[in-house]
Design a protein around this motif. Structure first.
Motif, short mmCIF file in Angstrom:
data_model
loop_
_atom_site.label_atom_id
_atom_site.label_comp_id
_atom_site.label_asym_id
_atom_site.label_seq_id
_atom_site.Cartn_x
_atom_site.Cartn_y
_atom_site.Cartn_z
N GLN A 41 -21.17 -14.97 13.61
CA GLN A 41 -21.10 -16.33 13.09
C GLN A 41 -20.01 -17.09 13.83
O GLN A 41 -18.85 -16.71 13.79
CB GLN A 41 -20.79 -16.31 11.60
CG GLN A 41 -20.76 -17.67 10.95
CD GLN A 41 -22.15 -18.29 10.86
OE1 GLN A 41 -23.11 -17.58 10.68
NE2 GLN A 41 -22.24 -19.59 10.98
N LEU A 42 -20.39 -18.14 14.53
CA LEU A 42 -19.42 -18.94 15.27
C LEU A 42 -18.72 -19.91 14.33
O LEU A 42 -19.28 -20.35 13.34
CB LEU A 42 -20.13 -19.71 16.38
CG LEU A 42 -20.85 -18.84 17.42
CD1 LEU A 42 -21.65 -19.71 18.37
CD2 LEU A 42 -19.85 -18.01 18.20
N SER A 45 -20.49 -23.03 12.70
CA SER A 45 -21.91 -23.03 13.01
C SER A 45 -22.71 -22.37 11.90
O SER A 45 -22.24 -21.45 11.25
CB SER A 45 -22.18 -22.28 14.31
OG SER A 45 -21.93 -20.90 14.15
N THR A 48 -26.82 -18.65 11.78
CA THR A 48 -26.79 -17.81 12.96
C THR A 48 -28.20 -17.31 13.25
O THR A 48 -28.87 -16.80 12.36
CB THR A 48 -25.85 -16.61 12.76
OG1 THR A 48 -24.53 -17.10 12.57
CG2 THR A 48 -25.87 -15.69 13.96
N GLU A 79 -31.29 -24.14 18.18
CA GLU A 79 -30.12 -23.59 17.50
C GLU A 79 -29.55 -22.40 18.26
O GLU A 79 -28.34 -22.20 18.33
CB GLU A 79 -30.49 -23.19 16.08
CG GLU A 79 -29.38 -22.49 15.29
CD GLU A 79 -28.13 -23.33 15.13
OE1 GLU A 79 -27.08 -22.76 14.79
OE2 GLU A 79 -28.18 -24.56 15.35
N TYR A 80 -30.44 -21.60 18.86
CA TYR A 80 -29.96 -20.46 19.65
C TYR A 80 -29.16 -20.95 20.86
O TYR A 80 -28.09 -20.41 21.17
CB TYR A 80 -31.16 -19.62 20.09
CG TYR A 80 -30.78 -18.32 20.76
CD1 TYR A 80 -29.94 -17.41 20.13
CD2 TYR A 80 -31.27 -17.98 22.01
CE1 TYR A 80 -29.59 -16.21 20.73
CE2 TYR A 80 -30.94 -16.79 22.62
CZ TYR A 80 -30.09 -15.91 21.97
OH TYR A 80 -29.74 -14.73 22.57
N GLN A 83 -25.68 -22.18 19.73
CA GLN A 83 -24.72 -21.12 19.44
C GLN A 83 -24.19 -20.48 20.72
O GLN A 83 -22.99 -20.22 20.84
CB GLN A 83 -25.37 -20.07 18.53
CG GLN A 83 -25.64 -20.59 17.13
CD GLN A 83 -26.15 -19.51 16.20
OE1 GLN A 83 -26.05 -18.33 16.49
NE2 GLN A 83 -26.68 -19.93 15.07
N ASP A 87 -20.29 -20.81 22.06
CA ASP A 87 -19.50 -19.62 22.38
C ASP A 87 -18.96 -19.71 23.80
O ASP A 87 -17.79 -19.43 24.06
CB ASP A 87 -20.37 -18.37 22.21
CG ASP A 87 -19.58 -17.09 22.39
OD1 ASP A 87 -18.53 -16.93 21.74
OD2 ASP A 87 -20.01 -16.23 23.20
#
Length: 208
Positions: A41-42, A45, A48, A79-80, A83, A87
C-alpha cells in the motif's frame, strides 16, 4: 464487427492471453516477480491493485477484467500505472504533481509532454522501469480498444434483434463493411492520479 478483429485491434488473443504482453512487450513474467511491490500500500493511495495475470492457464473472472478492452479494464490498468508511477517517483525524489501527458507510445517507447521542469526525468522513469513501461503501454492498448469493443457489443445486440437470416446477414454486412476510426487516446499521468479519455469520453477511475 467480428470478434477476431476486436482482438486483433486490442492485441489480445482469446487462446493465448497475456496482459503483460498486450503492447508487444513481455519481460519474462516481470509482473509475476513484483507481487510484493504491487501489493504494497503506497502512501495516500487506494485501492492497491494486484498485477495483471501472466499465466497461460485457465482465466478466472478477475483475469478477464484485465484482458477485455472495457471501461473497467481501463480503470484497473490506470490505477496499476498510478501506483507504479507513484512508487517510482517517490524513489526518485520527484514530486507527485503536476501531471504530464503521454504524447505517444510507439514500439514500447513512452514520450511525454508537459510543462514540468523534470519532464525528461519522468520520461526516463517511464522507459527505464520495465514494469512501469509495460503497464503504460498496456493501458494505452486497452483504452484504444474500447470503441471497437463497444461496436462489437452493438453488433451482438443487432444480431439477436434480427428476426430472420436475411436481417442477420444485413447486420453482418453492415458491421464488417466499415473499419472503425482509429481511437484518440489521451492519458494524463501523475503520482496521485491517472486520467484517460478515448475519443473525448472520460474513462472511469477506480475509487477508494
Amino acid at each position: 464487427m467480428r470478434l477476431d478483429r476486436v482482438y486483433a485491434q486490442s492485441g489480445v488473443s482469446p487462446s493465448s492471453a497475456k496482459p503483460a504482453n498486450l503492447a508487444g512487450k513481455n519481460h519474462d513474467n516481470e509482473f509475476a516477480t513484483s507481487l510484493e511491490q504491487a501489493h504494497r500500500q503506497l502512501a495516500g493511495s487506494a485501492p492497491t491493485v494486484r498485477p495483471p495475470p501472466v499465466h497461460d492457464g485457465p482465466l478466472n473472472d478477475e483475469d478477464v477484467k484485465w484482458l477485455l478492452p472495457s471501461r473497467e479494464g481501463v480503470a484497473l490498468h490506470g490505477e496499476y500505472v498510478r501506483q507504479l508511477l507513484a512508487d517510482a517517483m517517490t524513489r526518485a525524489g520527484l514530486p507527485m504533481n503536476p501531471s504530464v501527458q503521454i504524447a505517444s507510445v510507439e514500439d514500447g517507447k513512452v514520450k511525454l509532454s508537459g510543462k514540468r521542469a523534470d519532464l525528461a526525468r519522468i520520461e526516463q522513469l517511464c522507459n527505464q522501469n520495465q514494469e512501469l513501461n509495460s503497464a503504460i503501454c498496456n493501458l494505452h492498448v486497452i483504452a484504444a480498444g474500447v470503441p471497437a469493443m463497444d461496436e462489437f457489443g452493438d453488433y451482438i445486440r443487432d444480431w439477436y434483434r434480427a428476426s430472420n437470416d436475411a436481417e442477420r446477414m444485413a447486420v453482418y454486412r453492415h458491421y464488417t463493411s466499415s473499419m472503425p476510426a482509429p481511437s484518440k487516446v489521451e492519458i494524463s499521468l501523475s503520482g496521485s492520479a491517472v486520467s484517460v479519455s478515448v475519443n473525448g469520453e472520460a474513462m472511469p477511475q477506480m475509487q477508494a
